[in-house]
Motif scaffolding. Structure first.
Motif, PDB file in Angstrom:
ATOM      1  N   ARG A  83      32.882  56.858  51.012  1.00 55.86           N
ATOM      2  CA  ARG A  83      33.578  58.146  51.133  1.00 55.86           C
ATOM      3  C   ARG A  83      34.513  58.150  52.339  1.00 55.86           C
ATOM      4  NH1 ARG A  83      33.772  61.409  46.836  1.00 55.86           N
ATOM      5  NH2 ARG A  83      33.795  63.288  48.123  1.00 55.86           N
ATOM      6  N   LEU A  84      34.054  57.550  53.432  1.00 54.24           N
ATOM      7  CA  LEU A  84      34.882  57.483  54.630  1.00 54.24           C
ATOM      8  C   LEU A  84      36.155  56.683  54.362  1.00 54.24           C
ATOM      9  CD1 LEU A  84      35.386  57.893  57.652  1.00 54.24           C
ATOM     10  CD2 LEU A  84      33.972  55.868  58.080  1.00 54.24           C
ATOM     11  N   PHE A  85      36.005  55.513  53.762  1.00 50.63           N
ATOM     12  CA  PHE A  85      37.177  54.680  53.489  1.00 50.63           C
ATOM     13  C   PHE A  85      38.064  55.305  52.415  1.00 50.63           C
ATOM     14  CE2 PHE A  85      35.107  51.596  56.038  1.00 50.63           C
ATOM     15  CZ  PHE A  85      36.058  50.647  56.385  1.00 50.63           C
ATOM     16  N   GLY A  86      37.455  56.010  51.456  1.00 56.28           N
ATOM     17  CA  GLY A  86      38.255  56.721  50.464  1.00 56.28           C
ATOM     18  C   GLY A  86      39.112  57.791  51.103  1.00 56.28           C
ATOM     19  N   ALA A  87      38.525  58.521  52.068  1.00 53.87           N
ATOM     20  CA  ALA A  87      39.278  59.561  52.783  1.00 53.87           C
ATOM     21  C   ALA A  87      40.391  58.948  53.624  1.00 53.87           C
ATOM     22  CB  ALA A  87      38.332  60.369  53.666  1.00 53.87           C
ATOM     23  N   LEU A  88      40.121  57.815  54.259  1.00 50.70           N
ATOM     24  CA  LEU A  88      41.144  57.146  55.058  1.00 50.70           C
ATOM     25  C   LEU A  88      42.296  56.669  54.176  1.00 50.70           C
ATOM     26  CD1 LEU A  88      38.928  55.033  57.500  1.00 50.70           C
ATOM     27  CD2 LEU A  88      40.276  57.064  58.053  1.00 50.70           C
ATOM     28  N   ALA A  89      41.967  56.167  52.992  1.00 52.16           N
ATOM     29  CA  ALA A  89      43.020  55.737  52.063  1.00 52.16           C
ATOM     30  C   ALA A  89      43.903  56.903  51.664  1.00 52.16           C
ATOM     31  CB  ALA A  89      42.391  55.094  50.824  1.00 52.16           C
ATOM     32  N   THR A  90      43.283  58.053  51.425  1.00 47.71           N
ATOM     33  CA  THR A  90      44.053  59.246  51.069  1.00 47.71           C
ATOM     34  C   THR A  90      44.982  59.659  52.200  1.00 47.71           C
ATOM     35  OG1 THR A  90      42.221  59.991  49.659  1.00 47.71           O
ATOM     36  CG2 THR A  90      43.878  61.623  50.268  1.00 47.71           C
ATOM     37  N   ARG A  91      44.506  59.522  53.436  1.00 50.75           N
ATOM     38  CA  ARG A  91      45.311  59.906  54.598  1.00 50.75           C
ATOM     39  C   ARG A  91      46.583  59.062  54.711  1.00 50.75           C
ATOM     40  NH1 ARG A  91      42.701  62.601  58.844  1.00 50.75           N
ATOM     41  NH2 ARG A  91      44.722  62.424  59.915  1.00 50.75           N
TER      42      ARG A  91
ATOM     43  N   GLY B  87      48.205  57.836  52.124  1.00 50.55           N
ATOM     44  CA  GLY B  87      48.980  57.940  50.889  1.00 50.55           C
ATOM     45  C   GLY B  87      48.543  57.034  49.772  1.00 50.55           C
ATOM     46  N   GLN B  88      47.307  56.538  49.819  1.00 53.46           N
ATOM     47  CA  GLN B  88      46.787  55.661  48.782  1.00 53.46           C
ATOM     48  C   GLN B  88      45.723  56.396  47.963  1.00 53.46           C
ATOM     49  OE1 GLN B  88      47.722  52.732  47.810  1.00 53.46           O
ATOM     50  NE2 GLN B  88      49.062  52.071  49.474  1.00 53.46           N
ATOM     51  N   PRO B  89      45.492  55.975  46.708  1.00 53.10           N
ATOM     52  CA  PRO B  89      44.386  56.553  45.942  1.00 53.10           C
ATOM     53  C   PRO B  89      43.048  56.248  46.621  1.00 53.10           C
ATOM     54  CG  PRO B  89      45.846  55.260  44.523  1.00 53.10           C
ATOM     55  CD  PRO B  89      46.245  54.967  45.935  1.00 53.10           C
ATOM     56  N   PRO B  90      42.075  57.150  46.550  1.00 57.48           N
ATOM     57  CA  PRO B  90      40.779  56.900  47.193  1.00 57.48           C
ATOM     58  C   PRO B  90      40.124  55.602  46.754  1.00 57.48           C
ATOM     59  CG  PRO B  90      40.932  59.171  46.450  1.00 57.48           C
ATOM     60  CD  PRO B  90      42.131  58.471  45.900  1.00 57.48           C
ATOM     61  N   VAL B  91      40.372  55.177  45.518  1.00 55.76           N
ATOM     62  CA  VAL B  91      39.728  53.970  45.004  1.00 55.76           C
ATOM     63  C   VAL B  91      40.106  52.750  45.833  1.00 55.76           C
ATOM     64  CG1 VAL B  91      41.550  53.397  43.326  1.00 55.76           C
ATOM     65  CG2 VAL B  91      39.210  52.680  42.887  1.00 55.76           C
ATOM     66  N   ILE B  92      41.300  52.747  46.446  1.00 57.64           N
ATOM     67  CA  ILE B  92      41.696  51.626  47.298  1.00 57.64           C
ATOM     68  C   ILE B  92      40.740  51.497  48.479  1.00 57.64           C
ATOM     69  CG2 ILE B  92      43.466  50.806  48.896  1.00 57.64           C
ATOM     70  CD1 ILE B  92      44.196  50.313  46.062  1.00 57.64           C
ATOM     71  N   GLY B  93      40.462  52.620  49.143  1.00 56.05           N
ATOM     72  CA  GLY B  93      39.534  52.601  50.268  1.00 56.05           C
ATOM     73  C   GLY B  93      38.127  52.239  49.845  1.00 56.05           C
TER      74      GLY B  93
ATOM     75  N   VAL C  19      41.196  40.591  45.080  1.00 51.44           N
ATOM     76  CA  VAL C  19      42.308  40.836  46.001  1.00 51.44           C
ATOM     77  C   VAL C  19      43.556  41.226  45.212  1.00 51.44           C
ATOM     78  CG1 VAL C  19      43.829  39.778  47.718  1.00 51.44           C
ATOM     79  CG2 VAL C  19      41.383  39.302  47.764  1.00 51.44           C
ATOM     80  N   MET C  20      43.807  40.539  44.099  1.00 49.75           N
ATOM     81  CA  MET C  20      44.951  40.889  43.251  1.00 49.75           C
ATOM     82  C   MET C  20      44.855  42.330  42.768  1.00 49.75           C
ATOM     83  SD  MET C  20      45.773  41.382  39.780  1.00 49.75           S
ATOM     84  CE  MET C  20      44.720  40.371  38.746  1.00 49.75           C
ATOM     85  N   ALA C  21      43.671  42.755  42.343  1.00 51.39           N
ATOM     86  CA  ALA C  21      43.492  44.142  41.882  1.00 51.39           C
ATOM     87  C   ALA C  21      43.788  45.128  43.005  1.00 51.39           C
ATOM     88  CB  ALA C  21      42.063  44.338  41.370  1.00 51.39           C
ATOM     89  N   LEU C  22      43.343  44.802  44.207  1.00 53.63           N
ATOM     90  CA  LEU C  22      43.554  45.670  45.369  1.00 53.63           C
ATOM     91  C   LEU C  22      45.041  45.756  45.722  1.00 53.63           C
ATOM     92  CD1 LEU C  22      41.866  47.303  47.450  1.00 53.63           C
ATOM     93  CD2 LEU C  22      41.914  45.282  48.904  1.00 53.63           C
ATOM     94  N   VAL C  23      45.712  44.612  45.756  1.00 56.59           N
ATOM     95  CA  VAL C  23      47.126  44.569  46.147  1.00 56.59           C
ATOM     96  C   VAL C  23      48.004  45.275  45.127  1.00 56.59           C
ATOM     97  CG1 VAL C  23      49.102  43.037  46.528  1.00 56.59           C
ATOM     98  CG2 VAL C  23      46.881  42.475  47.528  1.00 56.59           C
ATOM     99  N   THR C  24      47.794  44.999  43.841  1.00 54.04           N
ATOM    100  CA  THR C  24      48.660  45.580  42.814  1.00 54.04           C
ATOM    101  C   THR C  24      48.497  47.091  42.700  1.00 54.04           C
ATOM    102  OG1 THR C  24      47.003  45.023  41.114  1.00 54.04           O
ATOM    103  CG2 THR C  24      48.822  43.476  41.432  1.00 54.04           C
ATOM    104  N   THR C  25      47.341  47.597  43.075  1.00 56.55           N
ATOM    105  CA  THR C  25      47.144  49.046  43.076  1.00 56.55           C
ATOM    106  C   THR C  25      47.731  49.674  44.335  1.00 56.55           C
ATOM    107  OG1 THR C  25      45.094  48.736  41.819  1.00 56.55           O
ATOM    108  CG2 THR C  25      45.439  50.882  42.827  1.00 56.55           C
ATOM    109  N   ALA C  26      47.512  49.027  45.480  1.00 59.35           N
ATOM    110  CA  ALA C  26      47.988  49.577  46.750  1.00 59.35           C
ATOM    111  C   ALA C  26      49.510  49.568  46.853  1.00 59.35           C
ATOM    112  CB  ALA C  26      47.387  48.793  47.913  1.00 59.35           C
ATOM    113  N   MET C  27      50.166  48.644  46.172  1.00 54.10           N
ATOM    114  CA  MET C  27      51.621  48.523  46.330  1.00 54.10           C
ATOM    115  C   MET C  27      52.384  49.590  45.548  1.00 54.10           C
ATOM    116  SD  MET C  27      52.597  45.287  43.892  1.00 54.10           S
ATOM    117  CE  MET C  27      52.791  45.536  42.117  1.00 54.10           C
ATOM    118  N   ALA C  28      51.718  50.281  44.623  1.00 57.53           N
ATOM    119  CA  ALA C  28      52.421  51.247  43.772  1.00 57.53           C
ATOM    120  C   ALA C  28      53.077  52.354  44.595  1.00 57.53           C
ATOM    121  CB  ALA C  28      51.458  51.837  42.743  1.00 57.53           C
ATOM    122  N   GLY C  29      52.325  52.963  45.506  1.00 55.64           N
ATOM    123  CA  GLY C  29      52.855  54.067  46.301  1.00 55.64           C
ATOM    124  C   GLY C  29      54.066  53.681  47.136  1.00 55.64           C
TER     125      GLY C  29
END
Length: 409
Positions: A21-29, A31-37, A375-385
């Motif tokens: 939850r903490l990392f999800g909130a940080l991801a939102t802060r 500009g990333q979807p919570p799932v990234i965190g 790592v590929m799943a993480l990068v391809t999702t994080a790069m969208a924003g």
């Protein structure tokens, strides 16, 4: 389970909930979807950061089977919710554009992924070459419908033409990807008795022609609590049947959500999404992220691993983007819209992790290749924003001189 195991299990679950939850909130802060965190939290709680000794201390071996069971239930519930959220109207009447984009954004990365698999077989040998190639292609072709919907909503694109097109294509891609994965599971011989696979067709017929009408009647006549209990039992039964057939419980869960009635069942669908969604998002999926993270170890990633990661990212990003972009341009969309669509279709998120977990379970992926694909799943999702912001800023910069000339004229 002894009392000590139960206590350690409860402590581990508490740690998982708090950290994700903490990392999800940080991801939102940022500009990333919570799932990234949450995905990142799962990796950091694993051996990549803490080492084997640290992960053993936090998650002792004797409680991991219980955590894995909760994770498996969470994935089944999530796939049901994915099927439930697929709007049938998105799959109808969208014309040749959506069909072409969907097919090219699946077939191009599928083919490139299969070719890459031939290279990866040298360092990650697998006895079933066809199954390995199809799995790698399928993993490259995925688009995460739920995460994409969240990104579109956060950026105010869900009501735009390009947002609706992206959702339509993602919905079609989801159906195609899960169909391909079913084929991969069958090829890799997951069924204890291969003849059971022939029951997949009767199963589909019963689900659409018998179970679906019964669910429509249930939604219209039963009390919400009773209907929800029946739906939950039906979900688990559907997952059991596809697992017994030799596909995977995920297919049964996804299909059960897909056949749930839309019209006349709004209240039941709303309650189901609210009740199951909260339990899944807060408790079950974080456990899945951490259990996946325990299988990821990037601490010993060498030069060869970095080369493989670069190739995986090139194929995943390039194949998906090029397929969607080229199809959109052929149908008359401008460069900005086509680039936006290609960027959105590259979002993989949790759907990719689920497919990778299936590959790990089947033995198609070893731990090293699984780590690289995560790592590929993480990068391809994080790069969208960031890419969407870049496309929008360049569009504004290009339009500014034209507006100035128009004012002067």
């Amino acid at each position: 389970m002894g009392s000590h195991q139960a206590a350690v299990l409860l402590l581990a679950i508490a740690v998982i909930i708090v950290v994700t939850r903490l990392f999800g909130a940080l991801a939102t802060r940022v500009g990333q979807p919570p799932v990234i965190g949450e995905i990142l939290a799962g990796i950091l709680l694993g051996p990549t950061l803490l080492g084997q000794a640290g992960t053993e201390l936090l998650f002792p071996t004797d409680i991991r089977p219980f955590l894995q069971t909760l994770a498996n239930v969470g994935v089944v519930v999530f796939m049901f919710l994915v099927g439930l959220e697929v709007d049938h109207a998105l799959l109808r009447g969208k014309g040749r554009l959506a069909t072409t984009v969907s097919l090219t954004s699946v077939l191009l990365p599928l083919g490139l992924g299969a070719l890459l698999a031939l290279y990866l077989l040298q360092s990650h040998p697998h006895p079933q070459r066809l199954g390995f190639a199809l799995f790698m292609g399928t993993a490259m072709a995925v688009t995460a419908f739920p995460v994409l919907a969240r990104i579109l909503t956060d950026r105010g694109l869900h009501r735009t033409k390009i947002g609706g097109l992206a959702l339509t294509c993602a919905a079609v891609d989801d159906v195609l990807a899960w169909s391909l994965l079913a084929l991969v599971v069958a090829i890799n011989g997951a069924a204890p008795d291969q003849w059971r696979l022939a029951l997949a067709v009767p199963y589909l017929m019963v689900m659409f022609w018998v179970v679906r009408p019964l669910l429509r009647r249930l939604a219209a006549t039963a009390a919400p609590g009773q209907a929800f209990a029946i739906v939950l039992a039906g979900l688990m039964l559907s997952g059991y049947l596809t697992e017994w057939i030799g596909l995977h419980s995920l297919f049964g869960a996804f299909l059960f959500g897909l056949i749930m009635p839309r019209e006349g069942a709004e209240r039941l669908r709303g309650l189901t999404v609210e009740w199951l969604g909260q339990v899944c998002a807060v408790l079950l999926l974080p456990i899945f992220f951490v259990m996946g993270g325990l299988n990821v170890n990037l601490s010993a990633l060498g030069t060869a691993g970095l080369v493989e990661l670069a190739l995986i990212l090139l194929v995943a990003v390039g194949g998906k983007f090029t397929g969607a972009y080229a199809a959109a341009r052929l149908h008359g969309l401008d460069g900005r819209e086509s680039a936006t669509l290609g960027t959105l279709m590259n979002t993989r998120g949790l759907t990719e992790l689920i497919i990778l977990s299936v590959g790990l379970r089947l033995g198609v992926l070893d731990r090293d290749l699984y780590s690289l694909m995560v790592v590929m799943a993480l990068v391809t999702t994080a790069m969208a924003g960031p890419l969407l912001a870049l496309i929008r800023s360049r569009t504004r910069a290009a339009e500014a001189p034209r507006q100035d000339r128009a004012l002067v004229g």
